[in-house]
Scaffold this active site. Structure first.
Site, PDB file in Angstrom:
ATOM      1  N   GLU A 283     -28.867  59.937  32.078  1.00 22.50           N
ATOM      2  CA  GLU A 283     -29.814  58.916  33.002  1.00 22.50           C
ATOM      3  C   GLU A 283     -30.664  59.904  33.867  1.00 22.50           C
ATOM      4  O   GLU A 283     -31.889  59.315  33.755  1.00 22.50           O
ATOM      5  CB  GLU A 283     -28.903  58.109  33.899  1.00 22.50           C
ATOM      6  N   GLU A 286     -33.481  60.920  31.704  1.00 23.94           N
ATOM      7  CA  GLU A 286     -34.404  59.882  31.388  1.00 23.94           C
ATOM      8  C   GLU A 286     -35.103  59.666  32.471  1.00 23.94           C
ATOM      9  O   GLU A 286     -36.352  59.345  32.295  1.00 23.94           O
ATOM     10  CB  GLU A 286     -33.471  58.509  30.960  1.00 23.94           C
ATOM     11  N   CYS A 310     -25.122  50.537  34.073  1.00 29.72           N
ATOM     12  CA  CYS A 310     -23.578  50.847  33.482  1.00 29.72           C
ATOM     13  C   CYS A 310     -22.842  49.480  34.167  1.00 29.72           C
ATOM     14  O   CYS A 310     -21.587  49.451  33.719  1.00 29.72           O
ATOM     15  CB  CYS A 310     -23.084  51.885  34.490  1.00 29.72           C
ATOM     16  N   SER A 330     -32.482  51.389  32.321  1.00 24.65           N
ATOM     17  CA  SER A 330     -32.036  52.829  31.500  1.00 24.65           C
ATOM     18  C   SER A 330     -31.451  52.363  30.022  1.00 24.65           C
ATOM     19  O   SER A 330     -30.610  51.456  30.003  1.00 24.65           O
ATOM     20  CB  SER A 330     -31.210  53.499  32.557  1.00 24.65           C
ATOM     21  N   LYS A 369     -16.413  44.251  31.397  1.00 30.44           N
ATOM     22  CA  LYS A 369     -16.070  45.222  30.472  1.00 30.44           C
ATOM     23  C   LYS A 369     -15.545  44.676  29.284  1.00 30.44           C
ATOM     24  O   LYS A 369     -15.756  45.305  28.021  1.00 30.44           O
ATOM     25  CB  LYS A 369     -15.434  46.270  30.989  1.00 30.44           C
ATOM     26  N   GLU A 372     -18.435  43.272  27.212  1.00 33.46           N
ATOM     27  CA  GLU A 372     -19.469  44.620  26.760  1.00 33.46           C
ATOM     28  C   GLU A 372     -18.648  45.210  25.640  1.00 33.46           C
ATOM     29  O   GLU A 372     -19.615  45.539  24.659  1.00 33.46           O
ATOM     30  CB  GLU A 372     -19.333  45.398  28.024  1.00 33.46           C
ATOM     31  N   GLU A 377     -23.815  45.543  19.459  1.00 32.22           N
ATOM     32  CA  GLU A 377     -24.521  46.861  19.515  1.00 32.22           C
ATOM     33  C   GLU A 377     -23.673  47.987  19.704  1.00 32.22           C
ATOM     34  O   GLU A 377     -24.007  49.213  19.486  1.00 32.22           O
ATOM     35  CB  GLU A 377     -25.805  46.838  20.339  1.00 32.22           C
ATOM     36  N   CYS A 526     -17.611  48.656  41.766  1.00 32.05           N
ATOM     37  CA  CYS A 526     -16.668  48.449  40.811  1.00 32.05           C
ATOM     38  C   CYS A 526     -15.575  48.117  41.889  1.00 32.05           C
ATOM     39  O   CYS A 526     -14.460  47.530  41.193  1.00 32.05           O
ATOM     40  CB  CYS A 526     -16.531  49.466  39.993  1.00 32.05           C
TER      41      CYS A 526
END
Lengths: 596, 157, 394
Positions: A283, A286, A310, A330, A369, A372, A377, A526
């Site tokens: 990141e 990036e 994230c 990102s 999550k 996720e 993908e 988190c």
């Protein structure tokens, strides 16, 4: 200077701040009044009526959470009238409740159960209403199960989803005996704008909202001799797990956690913090690439600010609410997903294991999550990258089921190859942590020097305010980064989706000019996630925050780019950050979704 | 679909786009379309920039804001005590017999829906019923047949 | 104290001398404090059911500091057996509009609303015409006060003042926590006077004829007249303006059909008085005379001996179960328990002694419910079960 008020509670005079409610005054005085719909994180509702108290001179009982103190008020919290009323209220709640506790996921940690035990509701004179109701259980979401038969209609979940998160996926519908908590047109949770953040699960007093658990599936995988089960643990888990197993909030139990996982039978115990460090490399690169494209190449297609990616709750939120801004994100996957992609490629190759036999499990403080891991993908390894996601709570359940005496466990270390981490990786668990980790690395890459903060503790990005800002001026950069000389890198940090909205609105209205923003769906980051131990409140989250930064301060390496295993993976496998291999395995794309 | 969108835009322009304007807009849609579909609720949510779940939660609170498809003429029979004492059951039977539907149902030609409601405020002239916004009191089975026959003759909107 | 008053009729509300413009103009010239004092000295109490002293309400709101205030006329008449507000708004709307304007003048509000229940939609057109005419007059005398109609959509609970505010704010009509009270935090969080239609009509009478004229009618604690909506087993159903303080026996003598078994005073939220108590019951506030106060808007439903009190109670509980907002535990679950409970006793599933459990439940509801609906279920429940216990069982 505002005068304090004098009130009497159970015969004793107290001085209280004007504007306090009876409940607040009683708590300060050490008097416990039971509550159900009241929660420190949320506005006052006053609908359960469990907290009623007697006020001398008033015929009716008053809800202590909603009644402000007045001068010379005389309050009685334990008269016969009060106790009998509270008992009756509990009996009423139990009569419309599926009170089959032994079959309930929250057995042992349910507020209604606790109150029923306290008031010794041993018999039920009232008629059981459950057979007359058409209660439904919604299991369609990959993250959350909604069981209406256990709902006490305290509306904490509705208030959480509205005030704390600004998502408003849940609402109160109908009236009278048909009143219920539900979604738009009573669709299942996976069909509406629910971001899976799980804050509703954290705030639900009973078993009406729980996480979808995958404990049995993981036990089965561990027991299967053909399967090689790998587990990764998120940074926030190590400061929350202790609460489920007898420790005070804010106790760091990293070593014991690793020992417990080894005891449970996982073939390899690895660390998400490793991929957190990896995320910083990807990141950070990036961000610098984007800055170069904008400042040097004047590329109009590249957008700023860059937003972190994230937090899957945040991702689903922006996909629903601001789909036109998806190119701000990102393209990096979250550490969990990066890990999953690498475990079935890099790790499998290095250990000479057939990737089709690897079961990749993660322990997360997060319910989103779970969603996720099911995203279409997330199959870049050729298989589903993460097979099962367990919350901190589920892990504690497994530890208890295995009969492990957690407190007596020795400290153990993570396995090699993807188990080494730095202080920068562990602070991902707190709000502001990703930002701090990124700045520690990016600044050093660009200038060759450490960030100009004592002990490299970037305190301006820390704290629990909803939206925080910080900026770092780049001076005397290295030759290749000369285009950044004099640039003031403006950063923002938002946690809790309601604050994410504030920042997004400022971007939409062009009232802000940030370069880099860290977004976390959950209050506190988190460590306050939907999968963390229940109960949650501001004090507990603050203790967990302190623990995270203490863990960081105690680590030998505190910058992501110095993690030896990170250096190794680039040398042996990935090549360069943002290189071709990285793009294949560690980067992703997003899906615009309906706003309603 | 477009008609609904236009209707809502018109209503929002007329009443305003703040939360306190929600109820008149919901009422406006029910008046024109007989009920609130999920599509119309989403459009209202969009127009007022409020969550769709809030629109649903608010609409379902009110008995007159139907969210299931309704007929053109909604018959509401009062079932509170005085009307109940004065013969509401016979009235209900008469209507059920004429229209061949039960309470909560709509005729297949979508012309009539039958509902029960609470005190309409005409207790001294019970039994009473509302058909959309028209009030009918001092009902008898014969009068009800007359009234419904007249409605059946009305052209469809 | 014995009740020796015979029914005294009056005709202040519906007598229309078409002089509202004169009365309005004249009152707006007077001193605000003087008007408040006049209202207080009349001892007028709210006619919607709660019976709060109107003068005090207007006084508190006038003293509350704010940049914006409101006057709201509560026309969400939903109590079973009540239909007088509809009549007032059809027959003499200008009295209500003028009263609202005078209230606005006194408390400092320039905006007024009439919350009209959805079931009275057919009144809207004529009422709007009246408001248009009223608006025109206000413009002429340069008085800044605008009235708008807000339509309800079928929810009895929206008659509760804070639930009404929630409804007007576009939300579910769920009552709020009190304190704070509407005089300080009302519609949109601003100080609001909210009064029943009839109450406003009475203030018009007071400003026209003076407080003493009003005060001289009725009895101690229950001054003035009240509109009674009479229905049920009676040869004379309709609306009657009577002085407060009358004995229920006199009332039944006048309005009963000769076989009156019981009278429901105050709608489903009120009390059922059995025949043997007619003589000792007087209709008014503060029951020092009687034991019965008048908790709601003057609904009087008469039942003769052919009526089953079980069916009556069943009907009321069905009503409350549906109309409860569902927010607070005692009311939401309590209403369901009461309804299912009496059915179970009737069917023999539960023993007759279960009725005592239910009576205790209504006591808890009375003590702990968040708003008047849950708190008042006990009234009709206990008065019916205690006086007609056999009908609940056999």
């Amino acid at each position: 200077m505002s005068k304090t008020l004098n009130i009497t509670i159970n015969g004793v005079v107290y001085e209280v701040e004007p504007g306090s409610t009876i409940l607040e005054a009683a708590r300060k005085a050490g008097i416990i009044i039971p509550t159900l719909c009241y929660h420190k994180d949320l506005c006052v509702a006053g609908n359960c009526r469990v907290c009623v108290v007697e006020i001398v001179g008033q015929a009716r009982l008053a809800a202590s959470c909603a009644t402000p103190c007045q001068e010379n008020m005389e309050i009685l919290t334990n008269t016969l009238k009060v106790r009998n009323s509270r008992k009756h209220i509990l009996e009423l709640l139990l009569s419309e409740h599926n009170a089959d506790c032994t079959k309930c996921y929250k057995n042992g940690n349910c507020e209604l159960q606790k109150l029923a035990a306290e008031y010794k509701i041993m018999s039920q004179d009232l008629i059981d209403l459950v057979p007359f109701k058409a209660y439904t259980v919604d299991r369609y979401s990959p993250s959350i199960i909604k069981d209406d038969s256990r709902c006490v209609r305290c509306q904490r979940c509705v208030r959480t989803c509205a005030e704390l998160q600004g998502v408003n996926a849940l609402t109160v519908a109908h009236k009278g005996d048909k009143m219920k908590i539900t979604t738009f047109f009573e669709n299942s949770m996976n069909e509406v704008v629910c971001t899976n953040c799980g804050q509703c699960v954290n705030h639900c007093p009973t078993g009406a909202l729980i996480e979808k658990n995958y404990i049995e599936e993981v036990w089965t995988a561990i027991a299967d001799p053909e399967k090689h089960v790998v587990v990764q643990t998120a940074p926030a888990v190590r400061v929350g797990l202790g609460e489920e197993l007898g420790f005070e909030p804010g106790t760091r139990v990293t070593g014991k956690m690793v020992a417990a996982l080894k005891n449970l039978g996982f073939d390899a115990v690895l660390d998400t913090d490793f991929t957190a460090d990896l995320t910083i490399m990807e990141e950070g690169t990036e961000l610098l690439t984007r800055l170069k494209k904008i400042l040097v190449d004047k590329d109009e297609k590249v957008k700023l600010p860059m937003a972190t990616s994230c937090s899957p709750g945040w991702i689903k939120y922006i996909e629903h609410m601001y789909p036109e801004y998806l190119d701000l994100l990102s393209t990096c996957k979250s550490p969990q997903q990066m890990f999953g992609a690498l475990v079935k490629t890099y790790y499998a190759k290095a250990r000479n294991i057939d990737p089709s036999t690897i079961v990749s499990v993660s322990i997360m403080p997060c319910t989103a999550k779970k969603f996720e891991a099911t995203r279409p993908e997330m199959h870049d390894s050729g298989y589903r990258d993460v097979d099962y996601v367990l919350t901190t709570r589920e892990m504690a359940i497994m530890i208890k089921q295995a009969g492990i005496d957690f407190m007596k466990l020795p400290e153990k270390k993570y396995d090699r190859l993807m188990g080494e981490s730095t202080g920068a990786g562990v602070i991902f668990g707190a709000t502001g942590g990703v930002m701090e980790a990124a700045l520690r690395t990016v600044y050093e890459i660009v200038t060759g020097r450490e960030v100009p903060f004592e002990n490299i503790d970037i305190t301006p990005v820390r704290g629990l305010d909803g939206v925080r800002e910080a900026s770092i001026k780049i001076e005397k950069p290295l030759e290749i980064w000369s285009f950044l000389d004099g640039v003031e890198l403006k950063c923002a940090i938002a946690h809790g989706l309601v604050n994410a909205k504030k920042v997004m609105e400022s971007i939409k209205n062009h009232t802000s000019d940030y370069h880099f923003i860290e977004f976390m769906a959950c209050p506190g980051g988190c460590l306050g996630g939907g999968g963390q131990p229940i109960p949650t409140n501001p004090e507990i989250r603050e203790k967990r925050t302190k623990a995270i930064y203490a863990e960081d301060a105690g680590m030998p390496i505190r910058k992501s780019h110095l993690n030896p295993e990170v250096i190794k993976i680039y040398k042996d496998f990935l090549g360069q950050p943002n290189g071709e291999m990285s793009h294949k395995l560690l980067h992703t794309k997003y899906t615009p979704r309906n706003r309603y | 679909m477009n008609q609904t969108h236009e209707l809502i835009t018109e209503l929002a322009d007329k009443h305003g786009r703040r939360r306190e304007n929600l109820l008149p807009i919901l009422q406006g849609v029910v008046e024109k379309e007989n009920y609130l579909s999920d599509y119309s609720m989403i459009e209202i949510a969009r127009a007022l920039d409020i969550p769709a779940a809030e629109v649903y939660g608010t609409a379902t609170f009110y008995s007159f804001l139907e969210y299931k498809p309704m007929g053109e003429f909604v018959i509401r029979i009062c079932k509170t005590i005085t009307c109940s004492m004065k013969g509401k059951n016979q009235i209900l039977l008469t209507i059920k017999d004429m229209l061949k539907i039960g309470v909560g149902e709509t005729t297949p030609d979508k012309k009539f829906s039958l509902l029960e409601t609470n005190c309409l405020g005409w207790c001294h002239k019970a039994p009473a019923m509302l058909i959309n916004n028209e009030m009918f009191t001092e009902l008898s089975p014969e009068r009800v047949r007359e009234i419904l026959s007249e409605f059946m003759k009305r052209p469809a909107q | 104290m014995s009740t020796t008053y015979n029914l005294k009729r009056a005709d202040f509300i519906f007598r229309n001398e078409n002089d509202w413009e004169k009365i309005l103009n004249r009152t707006l010239q007077r001193d605000k404090q003087e008007l408040i004092n006049e209202l207080i000295s009349s001892e007028l109490k709210g006619r919607g059911g709660a019976g709060f002293p109107t003068g005090l309400k207007w006084k508190l709101t006038s003293e509350a500091p704010a940049d914006q205030k409101y006057v709201i006329c509560n026309a969400d008449e939903g109590e079973p057996g009540t239909f007088k507000d509809r009549e007032i708004l059809s027959m003499v709307p200008f009295k209500v509009l003028s009263a609202m304007a005078i209230c606005g003048y006194i408390v400092g509000a320039s905006k007024g609303y009439i919350y009209l229940r959805g079931e009275y939609r057919f009144l809207k057109t004529d009422l709007e015409k009246a408001i248009a005419e009223f608006d025109y007059y206000c413009k002429e005398i340069k008085f800044d006060f605008h009235i708008e109609i807000f339509m309800g959509s079928g929810a009895y609970i929206c008659g509760e003042e804070t639930a009404l505010f929630e409804s007007m704010e576009g939300k579910r009509g769920e009552p709020r926590n009190k304190p704070p009270f509407p005089s300080f935090v009302g519609y949109m969080g601003k100080p609001t006077v909210i009064n029943n239609v009839e109450t406003l009509a009475h203030t018009y009478t007071i400003f026209k004829h003076g407080a003493k004229k009003f005060y001289d009618l009725g009895v101690q604690f229950s001054r003035g007249t009240k509109l009674f909506s009479v229905s049920g087993d009676t040869p004379k159903p309709g609306i009657y303006e009577l002085e407060l303080g009358m004995s229920l026996q006199d009332f039944v003598d006048e309005f009963g059909d000769g076989d009156t078994k019981a009278v429901q005073v105050g709608g489903a939220s009120g009390f059922l008085v059995p025949r043997k108590r007619f003589g000792e019951t007087a209709i008014g506030f503060k029951g020092k005379l009687t034991g019965i106060s008048l908790p709601t808007g003057g609904s009087m439903m008469l039942f003769n001996s052919s009526r089953s009190m079980f069916k009556v109670l069943d009907n009321y509980l069905e009503f409350f179960r549906e109309e409860s907002c569902g927010q607070c535990t005692p009311c939401r679950v309590g209403c369901q328990q009461l309804l299912i409970g009496i059915k179970a006793v009737k069917q023999g599933i539960k023993p007759a002694s279960y009725l005592d459990n239910l009576l205790k439940l209504t006591e808890t509801m009375q003590l702990t419910a968040k708003c008047g609906l849950g708190q008042s279920v006990a009234n009709s429940f206990s008065s019916i079960v205690e006086n007609f216990r056999e009908e609940m069982i056999y």
